[in-house]
Scaffold this active site. Structure first.
Site, short mmCIF file in Angstrom:
data_model
loop_
_atom_site.label_atom_id
_atom_site.label_comp_id
_atom_site.label_asym_id
_atom_site.label_seq_id
_atom_site.Cartn_x
_atom_site.Cartn_y
_atom_site.Cartn_z
N GLU A 198 18.52 -18.05 5.34
CA GLU A 198 18.78 -18.81 4.12
C GLU A 198 18.47 -18.04 2.84
OE1 GLU A 198 16.86 -22.65 4.43
OE2 GLU A 198 18.31 -23.32 5.92
N GLU A 215 20.30 -23.86 12.69
CA GLU A 215 19.31 -24.90 12.37
C GLU A 215 20.03 -26.20 12.06
OE1 GLU A 215 16.40 -24.32 9.27
OE2 GLU A 215 15.94 -22.29 9.98
C1 BGC Z 1 14.32 -23.54 6.77
C2 BGC Z 1 13.09 -23.93 7.57
C3 BGC Z 1 12.64 -25.32 7.17
C4 BGC Z 1 13.76 -26.28 7.48
C5 BGC Z 1 13.44 -27.73 7.22
C6 BGC Z 1 15.28 -24.65 6.54
O1 BGC Z 1 15.62 -24.64 5.20
O2 BGC Z 1 14.93 -22.41 7.33
O3 BGC Z 1 12.11 -22.96 7.37
O4 BGC Z 1 11.46 -25.68 7.79
O5 BGC Z 1 14.89 -25.94 6.72
O6 BGC Z 1 13.28 -28.00 5.87
#
Ligand code: BGC
Length: 398
Positions: free
Chosen positions: A164, A310
Protein backbone atom coordinates in the site's frame (compact mmCIF):
# COMPACT_ATOMS: atom_id res chain seq x y z
CA UNK A 1 -35.72 -19.61 5.93
CA UNK A 2 -33.80 -22.81 5.49
CA UNK A 3 -30.69 -22.43 3.39
CA UNK A 4 -30.35 -25.12 0.78
CA UNK A 5 -27.01 -26.01 -0.69
CA UNK A 6 -27.65 -26.56 -4.34
CA UNK A 7 -24.18 -26.92 -5.65
CA UNK A 8 -20.84 -25.29 -5.39
CA UNK A 9 -19.15 -22.13 -6.61
CA UNK A 10 -15.75 -23.59 -7.42
CA UNK A 11 -12.55 -21.61 -7.68
CA UNK A 12 -9.81 -22.40 -10.19
CA UNK A 13 -7.47 -25.30 -9.47
CA UNK A 14 -4.44 -24.08 -7.57
CA UNK A 15 -6.24 -20.99 -6.27
CA UNK A 16 -4.29 -19.51 -3.36
CA UNK A 17 -6.23 -19.37 -0.12
CA UNK A 18 -4.30 -17.42 2.47
CA UNK A 19 -4.29 -15.05 5.33
CA UNK A 20 -2.13 -11.96 5.64
CA UNK A 21 -0.02 -10.36 8.37
CA UNK A 22 2.77 -7.79 8.65
CA UNK A 23 5.96 -7.90 10.71
CA UNK A 24 5.42 -4.82 12.85
CA UNK A 25 1.83 -5.80 13.61
CA UNK A 26 2.59 -9.30 14.91
CA UNK A 27 6.29 -9.80 15.72
CA UNK A 28 6.75 -7.47 18.71
CA UNK A 29 9.68 -5.33 19.91
CA UNK A 30 10.45 -3.82 16.52
CA UNK A 31 12.44 -1.21 18.40
CA UNK A 32 14.65 0.00 15.55
CA UNK A 33 11.73 1.11 13.35
CA UNK A 34 10.30 4.58 12.82
CA UNK A 35 6.91 3.33 14.01
CA UNK A 36 8.29 2.17 17.38
CA UNK A 37 9.69 5.63 17.97
CA UNK A 38 6.45 7.22 16.76
CA UNK A 39 4.37 5.12 19.16
CA UNK A 40 6.52 6.40 22.01
CA UNK A 41 6.18 10.07 21.04
CA UNK A 42 3.72 11.99 23.22
CA UNK A 43 1.66 13.65 20.48
CA UNK A 44 1.63 10.77 17.96
CA UNK A 45 -2.03 9.97 18.57
CA UNK A 46 -1.22 6.26 18.99
CA UNK A 47 -3.49 4.45 21.43
CA UNK A 48 -0.93 1.80 22.34
CA UNK A 49 2.68 0.84 21.87
CA UNK A 50 3.04 -2.19 19.63
CA UNK A 51 5.03 -3.68 22.53
CA UNK A 52 5.27 -7.45 22.25
CA UNK A 53 2.55 -7.51 19.57
CA UNK A 54 1.60 -11.20 19.13
CA UNK A 55 5.19 -12.29 19.84
CA UNK A 56 5.25 -13.91 16.43
CA UNK A 57 9.00 -13.29 16.28
CA UNK A 58 9.17 -16.28 18.63
CA UNK A 59 5.81 -17.97 17.99
CA UNK A 60 5.90 -18.01 14.18
CA UNK A 61 5.90 -21.82 14.03
CA UNK A 62 2.62 -21.88 16.00
CA UNK A 63 1.19 -19.38 13.52
CA UNK A 64 2.21 -21.57 10.60
CA UNK A 65 0.76 -24.64 12.32
CA UNK A 66 -2.56 -22.81 12.60
CA UNK A 67 -2.48 -21.77 8.93
CA UNK A 68 -1.71 -25.35 7.87
CA UNK A 69 -4.24 -26.82 10.29
CA UNK A 70 -6.97 -24.67 8.80
CA UNK A 71 -6.16 -26.05 5.37
CA UNK A 72 -4.91 -22.80 3.86
CA UNK A 73 -2.28 -23.15 1.15
CA UNK A 74 -0.58 -19.73 1.44
CA UNK A 75 0.52 -17.23 4.09
CA UNK A 76 1.39 -13.60 3.54
CA UNK A 77 3.86 -12.02 5.94
CA UNK A 78 6.48 -9.29 5.76
CA UNK A 79 10.18 -9.22 6.46
CA UNK A 80 11.28 -6.24 8.51
CA UNK A 81 13.77 -3.83 7.00
CA UNK A 82 14.54 -2.30 10.42
CA UNK A 83 15.77 -5.70 11.62
CA UNK A 84 17.48 -6.74 8.38
CA UNK A 85 19.40 -3.48 7.90
CA UNK A 86 19.58 -1.90 11.37
CA UNK A 87 22.16 0.67 10.23
CA UNK A 88 22.95 2.05 6.78
CA UNK A 89 24.73 -0.71 4.84
CA UNK A 90 24.88 -3.07 7.85
CA UNK A 91 22.88 -6.24 7.21
CA UNK A 92 21.91 -8.70 9.92
CA UNK A 93 22.65 -12.28 8.95
CA UNK A 94 20.73 -13.43 12.02
CA UNK A 95 17.57 -11.57 10.95
CA UNK A 96 17.79 -12.96 7.42
CA UNK A 97 18.35 -16.45 8.86
CA UNK A 98 15.26 -16.01 10.99
CA UNK A 99 13.12 -15.26 7.93
CA UNK A 100 14.76 -18.15 6.10
CA UNK A 101 13.51 -20.46 8.84
CA UNK A 102 10.00 -19.00 8.50
CA UNK A 103 10.07 -19.56 4.74
CA UNK A 104 11.35 -23.11 5.21
CA UNK A 105 8.59 -23.62 7.79
CA UNK A 106 6.06 -22.65 5.15
CA UNK A 107 7.44 -25.15 2.64
CA UNK A 108 7.49 -27.91 5.27
CA UNK A 109 3.76 -27.32 5.74
CA UNK A 110 2.94 -27.00 2.00
CA UNK A 111 2.21 -23.28 2.42
CA UNK A 112 3.20 -20.84 -0.33
CA UNK A 113 5.16 -18.01 1.34
CA UNK A 114 3.92 -14.63 0.05
CA UNK A 115 6.65 -12.31 1.25
CA UNK A 116 6.26 -8.53 1.53
CA UNK A 117 9.49 -6.52 1.72
CA UNK A 118 8.05 -3.24 3.01
CA UNK A 119 4.89 -2.97 5.09
CA UNK A 120 4.66 0.61 6.43
CA UNK A 121 7.77 0.66 8.65
CA UNK A 122 11.22 2.10 7.95
CA UNK A 123 14.49 1.64 9.83
CA UNK A 124 15.06 4.71 11.98
CA UNK A 125 18.20 5.61 10.03
CA UNK A 126 16.12 5.86 6.83
CA UNK A 127 13.47 7.98 8.56
CA UNK A 128 16.16 10.24 10.02
CA UNK A 129 17.62 10.80 6.57
CA UNK A 130 14.23 11.96 5.18
CA UNK A 131 12.27 8.73 4.68
CA UNK A 132 10.52 8.69 1.33
CA UNK A 133 11.81 12.18 0.63
CA UNK A 134 15.48 11.20 1.11
CA UNK A 135 17.42 11.62 -2.14
CA UNK A 136 18.92 8.12 -1.73
CA UNK A 137 15.69 6.27 -0.99
CA UNK A 138 15.41 4.43 -4.31
CA UNK A 139 18.99 3.16 -4.04
CA UNK A 140 18.48 2.09 -0.45
CA UNK A 141 15.33 0.14 -1.36
CA UNK A 142 17.10 -1.44 -4.28
CA UNK A 143 20.07 -2.57 -2.15
CA UNK A 144 17.74 -3.91 0.54
CA UNK A 145 15.74 -5.88 -2.05
CA UNK A 146 18.95 -7.24 -3.55
CA UNK A 147 20.08 -8.54 -0.11
CA UNK A 148 16.68 -10.04 0.68
CA UNK A 149 16.56 -11.67 -2.75
CA UNK A 150 20.09 -13.07 -2.41
CA UNK A 151 19.38 -14.51 1.04
CA UNK A 152 15.78 -15.71 0.61
CA UNK A 153 14.94 -15.67 -3.09
CA UNK A 154 15.27 -19.41 -3.61
CA UNK A 155 12.47 -19.94 -1.07
CA UNK A 156 10.09 -17.07 -1.81
CA UNK A 157 6.79 -18.15 -3.38
CA UNK A 158 5.50 -14.72 -4.34
CA UNK A 159 7.07 -11.34 -3.52
CA UNK A 160 5.25 -8.10 -2.76
CA UNK A 161 7.66 -5.18 -2.95
CA UNK A 162 5.76 -2.43 -1.13
CA UNK A 163 2.50 -2.76 0.76
CA UNK A 164 0.00 0.00 0.00
CA UNK A 165 2.46 2.67 -1.10
CA UNK A 166 -0.53 4.97 -1.65
CA UNK A 167 -1.57 4.67 2.01
CA UNK A 168 1.96 5.41 3.22
CA UNK A 169 1.89 8.56 1.07
CA UNK A 170 -1.65 9.49 2.10
CA UNK A 171 -1.39 8.93 5.83
CA UNK A 172 2.22 10.09 6.22
CA UNK A 173 2.47 12.99 3.78
CA UNK A 174 -1.09 14.33 3.27
CA UNK A 175 -3.21 13.52 6.31
CA UNK A 176 -0.34 13.72 8.83
CA UNK A 177 -1.51 10.67 10.76
CA UNK A 178 1.35 8.20 10.20
CA UNK A 179 5.04 9.07 10.46
CA UNK A 180 6.46 11.49 9.42
CA UNK A 181 3.17 13.36 10.00
CA UNK A 182 3.44 15.73 7.05
CA UNK A 183 0.60 17.45 5.19
CA UNK A 184 0.76 18.71 1.64
CA UNK A 185 -0.74 17.68 -1.69
CA UNK A 186 2.48 18.17 -3.64
CA UNK A 187 4.49 16.16 -1.10
CA UNK A 188 1.84 13.43 -1.29
CA UNK A 189 2.11 13.36 -5.08
CA UNK A 190 5.90 13.36 -5.00
CA UNK A 191 6.04 10.49 -2.50
CA UNK A 192 3.63 8.47 -4.64
CA UNK A 193 5.93 9.03 -7.60
CA UNK A 194 8.95 7.98 -5.53
CA UNK A 195 7.08 4.87 -4.41
CA UNK A 196 6.60 3.80 -8.01
CA UNK A 197 10.32 4.23 -8.62
CA UNK A 198 11.15 2.27 -5.44
CA UNK A 199 8.85 -0.52 -6.57
CA UNK A 200 10.49 -0.71 -10.00
CA UNK A 201 13.97 -0.80 -8.49
CA UNK A 202 13.01 -3.50 -5.99
CA UNK A 203 11.30 -5.58 -8.67
CA UNK A 204 14.40 -5.43 -10.87
CA UNK A 205 16.69 -6.30 -7.95
CA UNK A 206 14.57 -9.31 -6.99
CA UNK A 207 14.32 -10.48 -10.59
CA UNK A 208 18.11 -10.36 -10.94
CA UNK A 209 18.61 -12.61 -7.90
CA UNK A 210 18.03 -16.31 -7.24
CA UNK A 211 14.61 -17.94 -7.51
CA UNK A 212 11.78 -17.69 -10.00
CA UNK A 213 8.80 -16.08 -8.36
CA UNK A 214 6.19 -13.49 -9.32
CA UNK A 215 6.89 -9.95 -8.10
CA UNK A 216 4.29 -7.22 -7.67
CA UNK A 217 3.15 -4.43 -5.39
CA UNK A 218 -0.01 -4.38 -3.31
CA UNK A 219 -2.35 -1.42 -3.71
CA UNK A 220 -4.99 -0.09 -1.33
CA UNK A 221 -8.18 0.28 -3.36
CA UNK A 222 -11.71 1.29 -2.49
CA UNK A 223 -15.02 1.46 -4.30
CA UNK A 224 -15.13 5.18 -5.12
CA UNK A 225 -18.46 6.91 -5.66
CA UNK A 226 -18.92 10.58 -6.54
CA UNK A 227 -21.73 12.35 -4.69
CA UNK A 228 -23.54 14.88 -6.90
CA UNK A 229 -21.11 17.76 -7.51
CA UNK A 230 -18.14 15.66 -6.36
CA UNK A 231 -17.20 14.28 -9.77
CA UNK A 232 -14.02 16.33 -10.27
CA UNK A 233 -12.77 15.83 -6.77
CA UNK A 234 -13.43 12.09 -6.96
CA UNK A 235 -11.60 11.89 -10.29
CA UNK A 236 -8.48 13.51 -8.86
CA UNK A 237 -8.49 11.12 -5.87
CA UNK A 238 -8.97 8.10 -8.06
CA UNK A 239 -6.11 9.22 -10.29
CA UNK A 240 -3.64 9.89 -7.45
CA UNK A 241 -4.57 6.92 -5.27
CA UNK A 242 -5.20 4.25 -7.86
CA UNK A 243 -4.92 4.93 -11.58
CA UNK A 244 -1.33 6.15 -11.68
CA UNK A 245 -0.35 2.94 -9.90
CA UNK A 246 -2.61 0.71 -11.99
CA UNK A 247 -1.12 2.14 -15.17
CA UNK A 248 2.38 1.91 -13.69
CA UNK A 249 2.23 -1.83 -12.96
CA UNK A 250 1.35 -2.90 -16.51
CA UNK A 251 3.90 -5.53 -17.41
CA UNK A 252 4.38 -6.69 -13.80
CA UNK A 253 3.82 -10.34 -12.89
CA UNK A 254 0.76 -9.50 -10.81
CA UNK A 255 -0.93 -6.82 -8.73
CA UNK A 256 -2.13 -7.27 -5.16
CA UNK A 257 -5.57 -5.73 -4.63
CA UNK A 258 -6.46 -4.71 -1.07
CA UNK A 259 -9.86 -3.34 -0.17
CA UNK A 260 -12.16 -2.98 2.79
CA UNK A 261 -15.07 -0.66 1.96
CA UNK A 262 -16.52 2.12 -0.16
CA UNK A 263 -15.67 5.85 -0.24
CA UNK A 264 -18.12 8.56 -1.28
CA UNK A 265 -16.67 11.98 -2.17
CA UNK A 266 -18.50 15.29 -2.56
CA UNK A 267 -17.19 18.66 -3.74
CA UNK A 268 -15.88 19.34 -0.25
CA UNK A 269 -14.52 15.99 0.85
CA UNK A 270 -15.40 12.51 2.04
CA UNK A 271 -19.09 11.98 2.84
CA UNK A 272 -19.74 9.92 5.99
CA UNK A 273 -21.95 6.84 5.55
CA UNK A 274 -25.68 7.67 5.87
CA UNK A 275 -27.15 7.51 9.36
CA UNK A 276 -28.28 4.01 10.17
CA UNK A 277 -25.82 2.26 7.85
CA UNK A 278 -23.97 -0.71 9.21
CA UNK A 279 -20.40 0.26 10.12
CA UNK A 280 -17.41 -1.90 10.96
CA UNK A 281 -15.43 -1.20 14.13
CA UNK A 282 -13.08 0.94 12.00
CA UNK A 283 -16.06 3.18 11.22
CA UNK A 284 -16.08 1.97 7.62
CA UNK A 285 -19.30 1.19 5.77
CA UNK A 286 -19.89 -2.59 5.80
CA UNK A 287 -19.31 -3.16 2.09
CA UNK A 288 -17.95 -6.56 1.06
CA UNK A 289 -19.02 -5.71 -2.51
CA UNK A 290 -15.79 -3.68 -2.74
CA UNK A 291 -13.86 -6.82 -3.67
CA UNK A 292 -15.80 -7.35 -6.87
CA UNK A 293 -15.71 -3.71 -7.93
CA UNK A 294 -12.03 -3.08 -7.19
CA UNK A 295 -10.94 -6.32 -8.85
CA UNK A 296 -12.88 -5.34 -11.98
CA UNK A 297 -11.28 -1.86 -12.05
CA UNK A 298 -7.82 -3.23 -11.40
CA UNK A 299 -8.18 -5.79 -14.19
CA UNK A 300 -9.47 -3.17 -16.64
CA UNK A 301 -6.64 -0.74 -16.08
CA UNK A 302 -3.61 -2.79 -14.96
CA UNK A 303 -4.26 -5.79 -17.25
CA UNK A 304 -2.12 -8.12 -15.13
CA UNK A 305 -3.00 -11.21 -13.06
CA UNK A 306 -4.46 -10.25 -9.68
CA UNK A 307 -4.30 -11.59 -6.15
CA UNK A 308 -6.53 -10.16 -3.46
CA UNK A 309 -3.71 -9.74 -0.95
CA UNK A 310 -5.90 -8.21 1.78
CA UNK A 311 -9.61 -8.03 2.54
CA UNK A 312 -11.38 -8.33 5.86
CA UNK A 313 -13.34 -6.63 8.58
CA UNK A 314 -12.68 -5.28 12.06
CA UNK A 315 -15.42 -6.66 14.28
CA UNK A 316 -15.98 -8.49 17.55
CA UNK A 317 -19.01 -10.12 15.91
CA UNK A 318 -17.33 -13.17 14.39
CA UNK A 319 -20.46 -14.52 12.59
CA UNK A 320 -20.64 -11.14 10.83
CA UNK A 321 -17.03 -11.64 9.71
CA UNK A 322 -18.13 -14.89 8.06
CA UNK A 323 -20.98 -13.04 6.30
CA UNK A 324 -18.55 -10.38 5.10
CA UNK A 325 -15.97 -12.81 3.71
CA UNK A 326 -18.68 -15.00 2.20
CA UNK A 327 -20.19 -12.08 0.31
CA UNK A 328 -16.77 -10.79 -0.73
CA UNK A 329 -15.89 -14.22 -2.13
CA UNK A 330 -19.18 -14.49 -4.04
CA UNK A 331 -18.31 -11.20 -5.77
CA UNK A 332 -14.78 -12.42 -6.43
CA UNK A 333 -16.17 -15.61 -7.93
CA UNK A 334 -18.28 -13.54 -10.36
CA UNK A 335 -15.14 -11.75 -11.58
CA UNK A 336 -13.41 -15.07 -12.17
CA UNK A 337 -16.47 -16.46 -13.98
CA UNK A 338 -16.26 -13.41 -16.24
CA UNK A 339 -12.73 -14.38 -17.18
CA UNK A 340 -10.68 -12.11 -14.90
CA UNK A 341 -7.38 -13.74 -13.95
CA UNK A 342 -7.49 -13.82 -10.13
CA UNK A 343 -4.95 -16.16 -8.58
CA UNK A 344 -5.79 -15.99 -4.88
CA UNK A 345 -7.44 -14.39 -1.88
CA UNK A 346 -5.70 -13.53 1.41
CA UNK A 347 -7.93 -12.62 4.29
CA UNK A 348 -6.67 -9.85 6.61
CA UNK A 349 -5.69 -11.03 9.15
CA UNK A 350 -4.59 -14.30 10.71
CA UNK A 351 -4.30 -12.74 14.18
CA UNK A 352 -5.91 -9.93 16.12
CA UNK A 353 -2.94 -7.60 15.96
CA UNK A 354 -1.51 -4.08 16.23
CA UNK A 355 -3.69 -1.82 14.09
CA UNK A 356 -1.25 1.12 13.80
CA UNK A 357 -2.53 4.31 15.51
CA UNK A 358 -5.58 2.40 16.74
CA UNK A 359 -3.40 -0.07 18.64
CA UNK A 360 -5.05 -3.28 19.79
CA UNK A 361 -8.61 -1.94 19.68
CA UNK A 362 -9.45 -3.44 16.26
CA UNK A 363 -10.17 -7.15 15.82
CA UNK A 364 -9.41 -8.14 12.24
CA UNK A 365 -8.21 -11.64 13.16
CA UNK A 366 -9.69 -15.04 12.49
CA UNK A 367 -7.57 -16.06 15.48
CA UNK A 368 -7.58 -14.15 18.78
CA UNK A 369 -4.44 -13.61 20.82
CA UNK A 370 -4.37 -13.32 24.61
CA UNK A 371 -2.53 -10.05 25.29
CA UNK A 372 -0.58 -11.43 28.24
CA UNK A 373 0.01 -15.12 27.46
CA UNK A 374 -0.03 -14.78 23.64
CA UNK A 375 -2.18 -17.89 23.53
CA UNK A 376 -3.89 -18.20 20.15
CA UNK A 377 -7.56 -19.20 19.89
CA UNK A 378 -9.06 -20.12 16.55
CA UNK A 379 -12.38 -18.33 15.96
CA UNK A 380 -15.30 -19.96 14.10
CA UNK A 381 -14.56 -17.68 11.12
CA UNK A 382 -11.14 -19.33 10.78
CA UNK A 383 -12.65 -22.81 10.68
CA UNK A 384 -15.27 -21.64 8.19
CA UNK A 385 -12.65 -19.98 5.96
CA UNK A 386 -10.43 -23.08 6.16
CA UNK A 387 -13.35 -25.23 5.00
CA UNK A 388 -13.89 -22.98 1.99
CA UNK A 389 -10.18 -23.29 1.20
CA UNK A 390 -10.15 -27.06 1.55
CA UNK A 391 -13.19 -27.45 -0.72
CA UNK A 392 -11.85 -24.73 -3.03
CA UNK A 393 -15.46 -23.64 -3.31
CA UNK A 394 -18.36 -21.90 -1.66
CA UNK A 395 -21.75 -23.49 -1.22
CA UNK A 396 -24.35 -22.06 -3.60
CA UNK A 397 -27.09 -20.76 -1.31
CA UNK A 398 -30.46 -19.32 -2.14
C1 BGC B 1 -2.85 -2.55 5.88
C2 BGC B 1 -2.79 -3.33 7.18
C3 BGC B 1 -3.93 -2.91 8.09
C4 BGC B 1 -5.22 -3.23 7.38
C5 BGC B 1 -6.47 -2.96 8.19
C6 BGC B 1 -4.23 -2.33 5.37
O1 BGC B 1 -4.34 -0.99 5.03
O2 BGC B 1 -2.01 -3.13 4.93
O3 BGC B 1 -1.54 -3.13 7.76
O4 BGC B 1 -3.85 -3.52 9.33
O5 BGC B 1 -5.31 -2.49 6.20
O6 BGC B 1 -6.66 -1.60 8.42
Amino acid sequence: MAVTTLGELSFPTGFLWGTATAAHQIEGSNTNSDWWRFEHTADSGCRDSSGDACDSWHLWAQDLDIVAGLGLNSFRFSVEWARIEPANGEFSVAALDHYRRVIEGCHERAIVPIVTLHHFTLPQWVADAGGFEAPEIVNWFSRYAEKVGAALGDGIGIACTINEPNIVALMGYLFGVFPPKQRGWSRFEAVNETMRRCHGAMRDALKAGPGEFPVGLTLSMTEYEAAPGGEDRTASWVRAMEDLYLEGVRGDDFLGVQCYSKTVISATGQVPPPAGSELTDMGYLYWPQCVESTVRRAADIARVPLIVTENGIATTNDPRRIDYIDEALRGLHRTISDGIDVRGYCQWSLLDNFEWVLGYSQKFGIVSVDRTTFERTVKPSATWFGNVAQRNSLGLHY
